[in-house]
Scaffold this active site. Structure first.
Site, PDB file in Angstrom:
ATOM      1  N   GLN A 134       0.818  -1.214   0.000  1.00 59.07           N
ATOM      2  CA  GLN A 134       0.000   0.000   0.000  1.00 59.07           C
ATOM      3  C   GLN A 134       0.859   1.274   0.000  1.00 59.07           C
ATOM      4  O   GLN A 134       2.047   1.224   0.309  1.00 59.07           O
ATOM      5  CB  GLN A 134      -0.897   0.008   1.241  1.00 59.07           C
ATOM      6  CG  GLN A 134      -1.913  -1.110   1.258  1.00 59.07           C
ATOM      7  CD  GLN A 134      -2.922  -0.927   2.370  1.00 59.07           C
ATOM      8  OE1 GLN A 134      -2.954  -1.681   3.317  1.00 59.07           O
ATOM      9  NE2 GLN A 134      -3.763   0.098   2.254  1.00 59.07           N
ATOM     10  N   HIS A 135       0.223   2.365  -0.324  1.00 60.72           N
ATOM     11  CA  HIS A 135       0.705   3.745  -0.097  1.00 60.72           C
ATOM     12  C   HIS A 135       1.830   4.241  -1.009  1.00 60.72           C
ATOM     13  O   HIS A 135       2.070   5.445  -1.074  1.00 60.72           O
ATOM     14  CB  HIS A 135       1.190   3.954   1.359  1.00 60.72           C
ATOM     15  CG  HIS A 135       0.322   3.356   2.399  1.00 60.72           C
ATOM     16  ND1 HIS A 135      -0.987   3.704   2.557  1.00 60.72           N
ATOM     17  CD2 HIS A 135       0.577   2.411   3.348  1.00 60.72           C
ATOM     18  CE1 HIS A 135      -1.509   3.010   3.567  1.00 60.72           C
ATOM     19  NE2 HIS A 135      -0.582   2.221   4.044  1.00 60.72           N
ATOM     20  N   ASP A 140      -2.492  -4.794  -0.312  1.00 58.83           N
ATOM     21  CA  ASP A 140      -2.155  -6.188   0.026  1.00 58.83           C
ATOM     22  C   ASP A 140      -2.864  -6.676   1.286  1.00 58.83           C
ATOM     23  O   ASP A 140      -3.206  -7.866   1.384  1.00 58.83           O
ATOM     24  CB  ASP A 140      -0.644  -6.431   0.080  1.00 58.83           C
ATOM     25  CG  ASP A 140       0.113  -5.525   1.041  1.00 58.83           C
ATOM     26  OD1 ASP A 140      -0.512  -4.680   1.706  1.00 58.83           O
ATOM     27  OD2 ASP A 140       1.347  -5.685   1.123  1.00 58.83           O
TER      28      ASP A 140
HETATM   29  O1  LIG Z   1       1.788   0.078   4.788  1.00 64.55           O
HETATM   30  C1  LIG Z   1       1.237  -0.988   4.965  1.00 64.55           C
HETATM   31  C2  LIG Z   1      -0.181  -1.042   5.433  1.00 64.55           C
HETATM   32  O2  LIG Z   1      -0.707   0.214   5.762  1.00 64.55           O
HETATM   33  C3  LIG Z   1       1.980  -2.257   4.684  1.00 64.55           C
HETATM   34  O3  LIG Z   1       1.303  -3.375   5.177  1.00 64.55           O
HETATM   35  C4  LIG Z   1       2.261  -2.366   3.203  1.00 64.55           C
HETATM   36  O4  LIG Z   1       1.045  -2.618   2.530  1.00 64.55           O
HETATM   37  C5  LIG Z   1       3.349  -3.375   2.884  1.00 64.55           C
HETATM   38  O5  LIG Z   1       3.004  -4.679   3.170  1.00 64.55           O
HETATM   39  P1  LIG Z   1       3.960  -5.985   3.140  1.00 64.55           P
HETATM   40  O6  LIG Z   1       4.892  -5.874   2.016  1.00 64.55           O
HETATM   41  O7  LIG Z   1       4.597  -6.106   4.478  1.00 64.55           O
HETATM   42  O8  LIG Z   1       2.964  -7.115   2.931  1.00 64.55           O
END
Ligand SMILES: O=C(CO)[C@@H](O)[C@H](O)COP(=O)(O)O
Ligand SMILES: Nc1ncnc2c1ncn2[C@@H]1O[C@H](COP(=O)(O)OP(=O)(O)O)[C@@H](O)[C@H]1O
Length: 472
Positions: free
Chosen positions: A71-72, A238
């Site tokens: 995300q983000h 994700d």
């Molecule tokens: O920033 C967040 C949720 O807000 C993280 O959960 C990212 O989405 C990355 O996820 P992973 O690579 O650890 O699955």
């Protein structure tokens, strides 16, 4: 057999699963690594996706594809459709100052008033992870790049767009084809989760102008087709994809240990936590996904295993061989700074060392206990917001660790379920792809193991809280 593909483009790697759309049977899978770093050119994700798809035997025979993504991440495109600069990822903390400025500004100088505004307007108080803070950082630090930004999107939006055949040279018409979904849009900081709409004023105040934004699709809507004709689902962040993949429903909490540690609940109503601990995201099937995210989860295990000169199997064996409480060692795992609590400049620390307890086994155990304690605090923050955890589903790479399972069963109480080993983000994306094809989310059977309840006197978490508070 009708096949669907789910893609997980996460921080460390890209994974592809290909499943039977009706039964959910896993037919093929593949993976490829992503480069290190908190600033990554999106082209690397595209190369990894192609490699992972080839590793999975190709996508030529699939009828639908969906992408779940970290995300983000700030993906900026110019008017031609070319990436302006490498993406700043969710775990890049350089925009922490911009986050503080955005909060202070909204509160007329009073951060508490500002935090309440952001929680009300978007569902989430900005921290460095949110896209809006990265755009603010860009405007302040790279004004020449900021001026070139014609469209802003997220990692999963960009990959879906590339799968549809768009890319550099697509021009304005190509930018208009960008699409996203509620779950990922709600993590930008310029989207109202409660009202399901972008907040253009918030975005233009941060960046200095209003770029093109991806169209926000509903859970069953398609984003287009690949040049080969496969339907493209809306995709998802994700965590929302993991909720879909693990079959989490209302009343379920998911705890994921990957690069990030996350704890989130499928909820009927949006969250708006002015304390900033809980992010008020949306999920991928029309509900909400209040979520707590930490910057430090399995990489703390990777780093500790590397320090001890062992692989993860031996790391887990060591952690399990130590007594609960690690002989009095407490590891506060803020190795990469921290997001929850919001301590971007924090570092990790090890407390309670004696000559007697300073062993490899205790250090491994302290690493696992520290990470699980930080997520126990995340769970407590969710419960403060009214979430009741009837069941906790443990997923992500770290959930396969017997040491993590042991510590979680002690510290989090009963009701913990470990779904059978799998790629739950990619599986959730595959379920969404099947839903885009048929008009409804399929029910795919999956095995799970309930962890037996283990006794705990609360001392480990209490000691962790005491030492973690010293970092504040
Ligand atoms: O920033 C967040 C949720 O807000 C993280 O959960 C990212 O989405 C990355 O996820 P992973 O690579 O650890 O699955
Ligand atoms: N048995 C295990 N014990 C501890 N950690 C593990 C184990 N298996 C995988 N991991 C960790 O899981 C992480 C990858 O998990 P994953 O959920 O795929 O992450 P991401 O989605 O963030 O890329 C790696 O950091 C790896 O060290």
């Amino acid at each position: 057999m009708v096949l669907v593909a789910g893609i997980d483009s996460s921080t460390q790697s890209c994974k592809v699963v290909i499943r039977d759309a009706h039964t959910g049977e896993l037919v093929r899978e593949g993976r490829a690594g992503h480069p290190e770093g908190t600033e990554v050119h999106p082209d690397h994700w595209w190369t990894a996706l192609l490699k992972a798809a080839a590793d999975a035997g190709g996508l030529d025979d699939v009828a639908a594809i969906s992408v779940g993504g970290q995300q983000h991440g700030m993906v900026c495109l110019d008017a031609d459709g070319t990436v302006v600069r490498p993406a700043l990822l969710w775990n890049d903390t350089r925009s922490a100052g911009a986050a503080a400025e955005l909060i202070a500004q909204a509160g007329g100088g009073d951060p508490a008033v500002g935090a309440a505004y952001w929680a009300r307007a978007t569902g989430t108080v900005p921290v460095a992870s949110l896209t809006v803070t990265k755009l603010r950082w860009l405007a302040e630090n790279e004004p020449e790049n900021a001026a070139q930004v014609a469209a802003v999107c997220l990692p999963h939006d960009w990959l879906t767009w590339r799968l549809a055949g768009h890319g550099p040279g697509s021009g304005r018409e190509g930018l208009a084809a960008l699409a996203t979904d509620r779950s990922d849009a709600s993590g930008t900081g310029y989207y109202s989760t409660a009202e399901d709409r972008y907040l253009p004023d918030v975005l233009s105040a941060a960046l200095g102008h209003l770029p093109v934004l991806p169209r926000v699709l509903g859970p069953l809507e398609a984003a287009g087709r690949t040049p080969a004709g496969a339907l493209l689902g809306a995709g998802a962040g994700d965590n929302a994809a993991a909720a879909l993949g693990a079959g989490a429903g209302l009343g379920d909490v998911v705890m994921s240990l990957g690069t990030s540690g996350t704890v989130f609940a499928v909820s009927a109503s949006p969250a708006a936590d002015a304390s900033g601990l809980v992010a008020g995201f949306a999920d991928a099937d029309g509900h909400y996904l209040p979520l707590v995210c930490t910057l430090n989860a399995t990489r703390v295990f990777d780093a500790t295993a590397a320090l001890l000169g062992v692989d993860l199997a031996e790391f887990n064996r060591l952690a399990l061989s130590a007594e609960p409480g690690a002989g009095g060692l407490t590891l506060v795992p803020y190795f990469d700074g921290e997001r929850t609590p919001n301590l971007p400049d924090a570092t990790g620390s090890l407390h309670g060392i004696t000559r007697a307890n300073y062993t490899a086994a205790n250090l491994a155990r302290a690493a696992v206990e520290g990470v699980v304690c930080s997520l126990a605090d995340g769970l407590a923050a969710l419960q403060e917001q009214g979430v009741s955890a009837q069941r906790i589903l443990l997923v992500g790479g770290g959930a396969q660790s017997a040491a993590v399972q042991d510590v979680a069963a002690r510290l989090l109480g009963n009701g913990i379920t470990v779904p059978q080993p799998g790629e739950y983000v990619a599986d959730g994306a595959a379920r969404q792809a099947a839903a885009a094809l048929t008009g409804h989310f399929p029910t795919w059977a999956a095995g799970a193991v309930d962890l037996p309840e283990k006794k705990d006197d609360g001392a480990v978490l209490a000691r962790y809280r005491r030492f973690a508070s010293l970092s504040a």
